[in-house]
Design an enzyme around this catalytic site. Structure first.
Site, mmCIF file in Angstrom:
data_model
loop_
_atom_site.group_PDB
_atom_site.id
_atom_site.type_symbol
_atom_site.label_atom_id
_atom_site.label_comp_id
_atom_site.label_asym_id
_atom_site.label_seq_id
_atom_site.Cartn_x
_atom_site.Cartn_y
_atom_site.Cartn_z
ATOM 1 N N TYR A 62 5.890 5.090 7.053
ATOM 2 C CA TYR A 62 4.713 4.367 6.571
ATOM 3 C C TYR A 62 4.152 5.077 5.346
ATOM 4 C CZ TYR A 62 4.547 1.935 11.126
ATOM 5 O OH TYR A 62 4.838 1.182 12.237
ATOM 6 N N SER A 63 4.288 4.439 4.194
ATOM 7 C CA SER A 63 3.808 4.989 2.919
ATOM 8 C C SER A 63 4.358 6.395 2.666
ATOM 9 C CB SER A 63 2.278 4.997 2.867
ATOM 10 O OG SER A 63 1.784 3.667 2.885
#
Length: 349
Positions: A62-63
């Site tokens: 995630y990111s």
């Protein structure tokens, strides 16, 4: 908040948990989800804790790790009040050792997650995908080592096929390695494939479901309607192709049923959709996300009340899809159903 056992483990988790995919938003997918910074994240964590939501889920992908870092900052000083769940296995780069669940990758991914989260242990560590190139015995042996070292408390999987999960559970039993107690899965009123194989497997083997995208990749927010274009601010303009496939006709039939029941109950469309999920067998926790306080508070409103059996039956009927082979005989023919009672764990019309 209701608390439930996570599968057959001793860990109790809240019926609703918080997904931190919106934290730190970077890149074409996660940037579209949200770009919550540490200050904003801390406020969202405050609201969750006040409501009894203690489980926070993220992933290294995630990111590119930013979600884990922001979550770590948001829970700093109150680590003992929260459960931290993260995932690893999807590619973090183009190198040969930057994807998968080999022993070296799992050890490094765990150390990186601990550093970003600012903690000395992870309450639930999940494999984000099945790695067909690594023997399951190597994966489980590495997880066993991490559990014994105290860096991981419980282990789970995500997005596994039934045979992949069962093969892993059998190997864990054979060698005395930790069993997966959770399976993070896609499940919603417009995506009920989980029920055909993974639900009865979870029911039989004591694997609890952690549900991701319970609002059908943002399609059950109440803003997507029959005969209307997508709202200008919808993230679906940028992210629809990343998510589960969906037929518009089926989606609108489900939304129509949700609309009716929302009017009867005085609840919102998302609250009704989430409440339906909370009643399903094997569901330990439904992961909700939010880009702001208003959205979070609305999703929290899915608990503390219950749909009537008649309303549940209407949602079941509107969302039902014919079973694929080899499952359709168990749905349609009494003889098959009598031989396999676990397949009826999730009621169907």
């Amino acid at each position: 908040m209701e608390y439930r056992q996570l599968g057959a483990s001793g860990l109790k988790v809240p019926a609703l948990s918080f997904g931190a995919g919106t934290f730190g938003g970077q890149g074409p997918l996660f940037g579209a989800w949200g770009d919550t910074d540490a200050r904003q994240a801390r406020r969202l964590v405050d609201i969750c804790l006040d409501a009894g939501i203690t489980l926070f889920d993220t992933a290294d992908v995630y990111s590119a790790g930013a979600s884990e870092s922001v979550l770590g900052q948001a829970v700093k000083g109150r680590r003992d009040r929260v459960l931290l769940s993260t995932k690893a296995g999807l590619p973090m780069g183009d190198g040969p050792d930057e994807a998968g669940t080999s022993r070296s990758r799992l050890i490094r991914a765990t150390e990186d997650a601990l550093r970003r989260l600012g903690t000395d242990h992870i309450d639930l560590f999940q494999l984000h995908a099945f790695d067909a190139a690594t023997p399951v015995e190597e994966v489980l042996s590495a997880l066993d080592q991490l559990v014994r070292s105290g860096k991981i408390r419980y282990v789970g999987a995500s997005n596994f096929a039934g045979w992949q999960l069962m093969k892993s559970l059998a190997a864990a039993d054979r060698h005395g390695y930790p069993r997966y107690v959770a399976h993070q899965v896609y499940y919603s009123l417009v995506g009920r494939d989980y029920e055909w194989e993974l639900l009865p497997l979870g029911h039989d083997q004591g694997v609890g479901a952690l549900v991701w995208s319970p609002l059908g990749w943002g399609r059950l927010t109440g803003k997507v309607r029959r005969g209307r274009p997508l709202p200008p601010g919808s993230r679906l303009h940028r992210t629809a192709d990343y998510g589960p496939p969906m037929e518009d006709g089926h989606l609108y039939d489900v939304v129509d049923a949700l609309d009716e029941i929302a009017g009867e109950t005085g609840r919102t469309v998302p609250q009704v959709a989430l409440n339906w999920l909370l009643r399903r067998p094997t569901v330990s926790s439904v992961i909700i996300g939010a880009r702001d306080e208003e959205q979070l508070r609305q999703n929290i409103g899915a608990v503390g009340w219950a749909l009537t059996p008649e309303q549940v039956a209407r949602l079941d009927a509107a969302s039902h899809r014919p079973a694929p082979y080899p499952y359709f005989p168990y749905e349609r023919q009494e003889g098959f159903a009598r031989l396999n009672p676990s397949l009826t764990a999730a009621p169907r019309p």
